[in-house]
Structure formats: structure tokens, C-alpha cells
Design a protein around this motif. Sequence first.
Motif, PDB file in Angstrom:
ATOM      1  N   THR A 849       0.770  -1.130   0.154  1.00 17.09           N
ATOM      2  CA  THR A 849      -0.127   0.070   0.060  1.00 17.09           C
ATOM      3  C   THR A 849       0.826   1.222  -0.078  1.00 17.09           C
ATOM      4  N   LEU A 856      -3.841   6.257  -4.688  1.00 16.80           N
ATOM      5  CA  LEU A 856      -5.111   6.187  -4.315  1.00 16.80           C
ATOM      6  C   LEU A 856      -5.401   7.548  -3.810  1.00 16.80           C
ATOM      7  N   GLN A 863     -10.093  17.191  -4.565  1.00 15.22           N
ATOM      8  CA  GLN A 863      -8.710  17.566  -3.593  1.00 15.22           C
ATOM      9  C   GLN A 863      -7.495  17.168  -4.304  1.00 15.22           C
TER      10      GLN A 863
ATOM     11  N   ALA B 102     -12.887  13.176   1.903  1.00 14.73           N
ATOM     12  CA  ALA B 102     -13.657  11.878   1.048  1.00 14.73           C
ATOM     13  C   ALA B 102     -13.288  10.527   1.741  1.00 14.73           C
ATOM     14  N   THR B 104     -11.730   6.979   0.666  1.00 17.35           N
ATOM     15  CA  THR B 104     -11.117   6.223  -0.542  1.00 17.35           C
ATOM     16  C   THR B 104     -10.950   4.920  -0.188  1.00 17.35           C
ATOM     17  N   ARG B 105     -10.296   4.236  -1.292  1.00 18.26           N
ATOM     18  CA  ARG B 105     -10.264   2.695  -1.049  1.00 18.26           C
ATOM     19  C   ARG B 105      -9.391   2.376   0.204  1.00 18.26           C
ATOM     20  N   GLN B 107      -6.529   1.429   2.686  1.00 19.49           N
ATOM     21  CA  GLN B 107      -5.221   1.183   2.315  1.00 19.49           C
ATOM     22  C   GLN B 107      -4.731  -0.060   1.926  1.00 19.49           C
ATOM     23  N   GLU B 145     -13.979   0.854   1.012  1.00 21.23           N
ATOM     24  CA  GLU B 145     -13.544   2.500   0.616  1.00 21.23           C
ATOM     25  C   GLU B 145     -13.888   3.289   1.885  1.00 21.23           C
ATOM     26  N   ARG B 147     -11.312   4.638   3.971  1.00 22.44           N
ATOM     27  CA  ARG B 147     -10.415   5.453   4.311  1.00 22.44           C
ATOM     28  C   ARG B 147     -10.545   6.984   4.345  1.00 22.44           C
ATOM     29  N   VAL B 149      -9.779  10.578   4.161  1.00 23.35           N
ATOM     30  CA  VAL B 149      -8.775  11.485   3.754  1.00 23.35           C
ATOM     31  C   VAL B 149      -9.370  13.042   3.424  1.00 23.35           C
TER      32      VAL B 149
END
Lengths: 895, 237
Positions: A849, A856, A863, B102, B104-105, B107, B145, B147, B149
Motif C-alpha cells: 500500500t 489512491l 482534492q 472523502a 477512499t479505497r 489502504q 472504501e 479510508r 482523507v
Amino acid sequence: MTTTPETIVDGSDSGPAGEPPETPEAKATDAQAPEAQAPEAQAPEAQAPEATDTTAEDVEEAEAAEPAETESTGEPAPAPAPAPTWKEVGFDTVARATGTPFEHQPFLELGLQDDEHAKIEQILGRRPTESELAMYSIMWSEHCSYKSSKLHLRQFGEKAPRSERLLAGIGENAGVVRVSDRLAVTFKVESHNHPSFVEPYQGAATGVGGIVRDILAMGARPIAVMDPLRFGAADHEDTRRVLPGVIAGVGGYGNCLGLPNIGGEVVFDECYRGNPLVNALCVGVLPVGRLQSKAATGPGNLVVLIGAKTGRDGIGGVSVLASATFDAESEQRRPSVQVGDPFMEKLLIEACLEIYDAGLVVGIQDLGGAGLTCALAETAAAGGTGMSVNLDLVPLREASMDPPEVLASESQERMLLIVTPDNLPVVLSICSRWGVLATAIGEVVAPEVGGGRLRIWWRNELIVDVPPGSLADDGPVYARPMREPADRILLLADRAETLPQPSAADELRATVLRMAASPNLCDKTWVTEQYDRYVLGNTVLAQPEDAGVLRIDERSGLGVALSVDGNGRFARLDPYTGAKLALAEAYRNVAVTGAIPVAVTNCLNFGSPEDPGVMWQFAEAVRGLADGCQELGIPVTGGNVSFYNQTGTMAIHPTPVVGVLGLLANVAARVPMGFANAGDPIFILGETRDELSGSEWAHVTHGHLGGTPPTVDLAAEQRLAGVLAEAARVGHLAAAHDLSDGGLAQALVEACLRRGFGAQITLPDGLPPFVQLFSESAARVLVSVSRGQEAAFAALAAERGVPCAALGAVRAPSSVLAVEGLFDIPLDELREAHTGTLPALFGELASRTGEQSGELASRTGEQSGELASRTGEQSGELASRTGELSGELATEPGS
Amino acid sequence: MSAIIGVVTFPGSLDDRDAARAAARGGATPVRLWHADSDLHRVDAVILPGGFSYGDYLRCGAIARFAPVMETIADAARGGLPVLGICNGFQILCEAHLLPGALTRNQHLHFRNRDQRLRIGTAASAWTNQFLPGQEILIPVKNGEGRFVADSRTLDELEAEDRVVARYIGGNPNGSLLDIAAIRNEAGNVVGIMPHPEHAIDELTGPSLDGLGFFASVLKHLAGSSVRMAANQGVAA
């Protein structure tokens, strides 16, 4: 788009060529425009050629070209000579087939034998068209026709105990069991083995999707899935490729569908390296009155296709993949694997349930293996009716698809509904509300009209004209040659009981730890964390518990327990006993929760039926399972056979996987597997014998397989289940855990680690400690009894004739698993051994990762710019902040 | 009369029935709201449930944000209507700019379902006022999803304004920045949370009863601020 009311081809009282099918452009019954359909639906009898302007000319041409056909009523009329050439028509028609009897046909490539092709010609009185050939080849494939297994599978019906509960049984999409005055439960397990080796993610995902539609087709709301999975050796590179994809596929589809995954198996054995087994079980619940039929009854009723568009995916999946042995070209078969869209399936479920509740369908069938071909043939055959279908109306993903492709496509997320014309507008509007495409593509035809044939038109031409039963029911049946494998005598003589055994205390301690860490016995959290077990809010027990338990009625607390089990090694040694042992284990796993077992499903995974040795294994396993169900008094309600699980001449172990459904009057009384209170006395129920052949210990420590599998005593299993159900009902049991793979040692490890309690054990006199710890004798259960109830519990066991021996007591949390005079193992040490294996083998993704964080971050939309740098800066900080996350997926113990 | 909590069903919503059950268990009257119906039917609060609205196509929550019901909810939320977005609902709230940041996927790139310990950050929200700051709770987390951020300024603001509603403890399950599991808007009426309080309302089916606190909180909030809420909703309308 203006549409005219004519879409339905009706063969009831005029010849085929007199019916101008619509062009795809004039596709009238599209859910997006439901209002436009209403007039048509209400006036289906207006079948006169009121085609659109664009089709009218074509129709006239067609009529002019084939005057002879217009008078035909039933039998295919002789074609006018000369028959149109291939070039003129662009596809094969019934007329062409009649006129060109000796045209070469690629039936061998499609998997049909010479005599099978001859039988088709005999049924039709001519050569089949290319579409018909495609249909027969898939319907008569091993996967669809059960041609090698049928003779044997009859025993399930013949030997089945009478059950008042059984509302639908073998032959339906899934068996249905009544569980209360009001509710019924349906469940079934199926294989998706071959696709999952070719394309692990999609193969596994669509395996889930397919079994869920089977359950849906019975009128049930699917409420949970389970997945028995088998892979090659855990550290083999193929397993590294296949396992993560399969797990992600099972999770990806089931999670997105909103179905909790409540159990299953993950088994590693070298024999599955080239042929992983991906079986999927689904369970659903329905009000008794909502049971659906697949019969297309009621002449004049409409045939409505709903769900996803039809594409080129999965064409020939059953004949190409599931009915042939893998060879070096398997890699090129990827297009035969279907691609799943769980979102569409979720919408399909909601739309179908709404349609059922409104009482709007006469019949329903899912589209799975063999796609539209199978659904049309089976619904018509079950209804004893004919059917006329205009294939031009099938919504296509790719306009260039030809008729055999449309008929053979295994595109997922489709259902076929039989609907009265009056109900069509409401059905279309419900589908529209859920965003599900729905299209009337044909009509049910009275059997006395034209001989009840399935007729399919394409571009105004009759391309299929067959008796539906010849596809669905009259496939070939083979009594394949069978022969006990020659090596079996040697295999049985090579007993594991004679292998060198550890006896010193430190050796035993090391063996307990080694076994707990071995791939088949280790903690499976790495897998099960990827499945949603909470959705729908009724999961009472889920993996790693012995059985999944679901509440199905919130008011009464009524629930079901389900377990699926198999042991390929036992079945390899003795398929008859192996099948019974799989049944016994699933039965016991359900019983330890306190549930009463009521019904059985099965998935029979074997090598090539053309190998007499494999066929013998199959016949023995079926006989064993049928006999076992008869002895236990619970019926087989349905199942699935998967042959050709072999690469070259190397077949998998015969692997009958058995699912058992049990009932719990109140799920609040369910018994979990883990020790829960310090001081509770621990007992072992059942008799331990010196039975190590086929055991996990022989496999792990000696790589050995030989001897005879453990004795199976189903009467003892029944007595045991009776004690467990009664003890659960009166509240004696704090925990109960099945003894199976790895024996008592492994059961203790799991019962301790589940909730973090220790145990103080004293092995009874008699057999050597090693045998007591690692024997895999059946009909045994480990229990902890609420303090003060032990005398009553022991009396109950004695009264029911179940051996019951005190083993010791539960110890405090975070203490040790201690076996008197032999060893103490701190729980932390046990946990480390038990939970470390899979992350070490499959955790690599997580450690990557770091590289991916940039990618990602850039996906986070508006953003992105600032974020990318921000997350870059932070990654170091993050790693330390989230210390436990580190490189591994399963950092938390499962407790 | 008990407060009415609307639970929105989008195509692909999965935990909508669970959220309704949890609201009922918490003492409210749940009603179902439909994504295509912009009318909120006079509900006192709204839950955007977990699931895969619109199949997570494009981006999680990106399409649901444009559903007719979301326009009304966005307006009402700005006027003070309590809104709880769980999992996919949190994603939708971020996409709708009712909350910053947001999701997100994960980690490690896997879907992960586990019983997760959280530490409550702030009790100053419509959905957490019955908890104590610093209180530890245990509720299931399950997402692919999840995570969280955000840019550094947003993260600083969230911390400075005491808007982190809950953080992961005992292991961050998805790599969320600052271990963030839940946040609120400035006014405190809108909360997004990645774990699932609606799955921790019954000892038989969940790991704890800690999820009930979220529903008790909103009832308390509604009881205490009914006058103000009515006024706010009037303005919003």
C-alpha cells in the motif's frame, strides 16, 4: 419511439411465417416505456401483422419468399427448393436445415457425440439448425443434463424419508422446507469450480450470483450465503493467484448484494491445485404462500425477460468449461467466464420480490448455466406447453450477436417471468421503478396447438422448432462404466495408525501448536474479514462458529442453522464412508448450536465421469449420502454435480460437500462454540477410538494419506444431536464445539481462543494421550456446561446413551490451555500460532500500500492536487500513528 | 408521539432495513424515504444507510448525491435537520459537500469486516450527545472504501473545531487519516460515520449495544431543540 402493439409471436393459430416479429428497433416492451406496452399487453390476441413501417416490408418479403410456410400448423413444412443459401439469409433457419440435410455441423466441437447428434436428428426429423445444435449441445452437456449422474442421483428421491416439511424438492431450482405455519426456507449449494480457476474473481462472484438467483426463483428473499472453498497447497504459486481473487470475488459480489456470509470452508490440498473448488450456498426465506413455480402455464401468457442485457459473456460456459477436462489451453477460455454485476442483481431481487408479493407471476426461472436456452426449455417443459419466442426482442449488449450466441449467452442477472397479459403493465412498471429492464419476448402456446413446440424466430425466420422436453428432460442418460480404482487395496492397507507418533510431553505441545498453525486448521480471519456478516441484521452466529445461525422471525425468535462440510481425504480412502462422514459432520455442526437438523443439500465435486475409477467413487459417494440421509431421517432437497475436476489424468479427491439445515425454535437459545465462563466444567461427548487414517495430523506431519477413515455411526450422531438440542433448550450448555479436523486438541484450541478463555484439561485413562488429542473419531463434541448443571447434563447424556467424560474446567481469560501432566500453552502463544499463518501467506497486498498511496490519493476527486502531496507527507507519520495496521491484514485476534 | 426518523433507500442500499430496525429499537418511528421522491414527509431526522448505492459506480456516493431526495436533504441539513450518514451514507454526505473530505479505497485494498473499538471524540453533535467524550465503544466496521482523507487544512480545522466524532482505536481498519471514523459538520446536526451503529443494537446479533447511543442521542436532541428545529426547518423550506 412509436411502437405498435405487435411484438408477440403467436404460433397458436397461424403459421410461423405469417407472424412478423418485430425488429429490435421496435422493441416495444421496454421497461423504460411501460405505458407504451399497455395496449399491447391488453390486446395480445391482435396478432395480425401490425408491424411498424420499418418492418412491414421485410415481412412482406419474408412471406413472399416462403409461401409454403404460411399454411403450416404444426410440423415444419418442407422448405421450398432451393433453400435460401447461407449468404442470402445470414444465419441458419429451419427451412435451410430441411433443405440441406447433409451440411457439415460442428457438433463434435460443441461436445456432442455422434450418437447424440443422431438422436437429435431423429427427434427433429431433420438436421438441427445451428441454433438448435447450440441449444442441444448445452442442454445435453454434463452440466445441464446430469447424463452421467442421473442414474445414481435417483437414490436421493427413492431413499428419501417422508417429510411433511418438504414443499419442493429435487428437480426444482432449490428445495423448500416448511419451518412454521407461515414461513418456509429454501437452500442449495452449487459449484462454480471451473470458471474460478480461469478467472478467480469473476468465477467466484458469479458463482454467488447464480445460486442467489436459484433461491430467488423459488419465491424467497435470499438471506445469507456460505462458501466452501478448496485450493491447492497454501504456499503454491497457483494458490497465491487463485485464492485472493476467489475471496475478493465471493466478498465483492455478496457484500454488494447485501447478503451476510455466515460460514463455509477454506481447505488446502495439493489435489486441488489445478482445480480449485468454489462452491456457493445460498439460503432464503419465504412466506409459505409465495412459493413460485417454474412452469410456463396458461396459453396466451407472456414470456418476459428481465434484468441485464444479453452479451457475449459466458457463451458455452457449461459445455466448454464445466464439461471438459482442463488442458494447456485453459488460459484462452476466459471469454467463457461470465462477468457479474451485483448491483443489477440487487435490483433484480427487489423487483422480483415486489412482483411476487403483488401476485403477478405465473412462473419464473432464473437464467444461469445455458442462459436463455435453459430457461425457455425448462419453463415450457415444466408447463407442458409450447412457446413462441421472438429472439429479436432480447435486449443485446452487442448488436452483432447471432442467434446461437443470444441463446447460449450466460450473461448474469437475468430472470424469465411468465406473466398474464393483464399483469404485464404492472410488472413493467415495478421493473421500471427499480431500474430493471423488462421485455416481453414471447408467448406461451397451448400444447394442442402445433404439438407444444418451442419455436424461436429471428429476423422473421423460424430458427428453432423443437419439443421443449427433448431439451430439458430427454437428454442422454449414461450408465458409465465403473471400476474400483486398482490402487485402493494398497491405499487402505497403508494405515496412518502405524506412523511414528509423538509421545513425549514437549513433542505433544509442539504438535498442538504446529497443527493449530497448519493451513487447514489455522484461523481464517484473513478470509472472513473480507465478507460482510452483519448486513440484514439477523446473523446470530457466523464463522468461525460451527454453523451459521440466522434469525428468520424477529417476533418468535425462530431461526435456522446451516453448515457445509466435506472431507476429500476421507472420501478418497472410502467414498461411501466419506460421504456419510461429510453428512455426519454437517449434521453435528448444526446440532452443536442446539438446532434440530431437518434437510440436506449437496455439491458433489469429482473428476471425469469418463474415468471408471472416478465414476465408481461418484456412485459410492451418492450411495453413501443417500443411505446416510435415510438413516438420519432427513431428506436431500436438491444439489449439484460438478464433474471433470481434473487436470490431465490427475483428478481431485472425490469431494462430496454436504449442507445441512437445522431449526431453532428460538435463536436466543443458540449455543456458541467458545468457552465463556471461568469455572464451567468441560465434557467430551462420544467415543474416541484410535482413528488417525486420513486425519489432518497424518496430512500435516507426514504428508500421508492411507488406511480406512473413521467409523461412521449415524445412530450415535442422532443420539448426540438429541442430547445437544435438549441441553440447549433447557440452558445447560455454555459452549459446544464439534470435534473433527485436528481432533480434540484443535477443538480445545478453538474453544479457548474464540473468546479468550483458558482451560484446564485432564485426559481420561485409556488411549495414549496422543491418540486422545488427535484422533478424528466422529460423533464427538466438546462442551462446557454452566456451573451447577453438570450432574443434570451428565444424567441426560447417560439417559440418551451418549458417552460423556469430564475433561476439566474453563480457566480465566488470557490464561493457558493446560493439559495435566503434559503441557501448558499460554493463550497468547496459541493465538500467535493460530492467527499468523494466512497473513504470512497472503498478506503481501497490504505491504504494497505504501507504493499505492499516491495513486489512491489522486483518486479523491477535487482534492487530488493538494491531497497527493499531503498524503505523501503524511504516510510516514501515518504508519506510526496506525501502528497496528502495519503490513498485515489480520492484526487483531479474532476474539 | 415518538420522533420520526426517515431512512433513505437508494438503488443498492443494503443496511436500510437495519437502520430502520435500529431507529425503532432506539425509540423512534422509522419511515422509509425513496431516493426518487424529493419529499421528506415531515420526518424529524434522516439516516442515509450503508450499502452500495448505484453499485458504487463512478465513485462511492457520487451518483446518489444527485438523487432528488438528496437536494431536499441538503437544504434541510443546512437548516438544522439531523442527518446521520453511515458508511455509504458518509460517502454520500462527503460527495454532497455536507461534510468535508472523502472516503477512499482502504489502504490495504481489501474489504474488511470486524468488530471495531472506537473512542468518541465529541459529544457535541445531534447523534452523540448521550456519549461522554473519550468514551470507548465497540461497533462493527465493514467497508472497502472507508479510508477518510482530507487536506491538511481541513484536518486541522476538524481537530481545532472539535469535529472529530469518533476515532478508531486498537487498530485502524482502513488507513483513515488521524484514525478518523466519524466527523460532524460545524453545526453538529450532520454526522458521517464509517462503522455501523445500527449493527450494535442487540446482543444476539451484534457485538454490543453501543449503537443505541446514537439513536438515543438524536431523540434527546430532538426533544431538547424541537422549537429551534421547527424554526430552522421552516427557514429551510
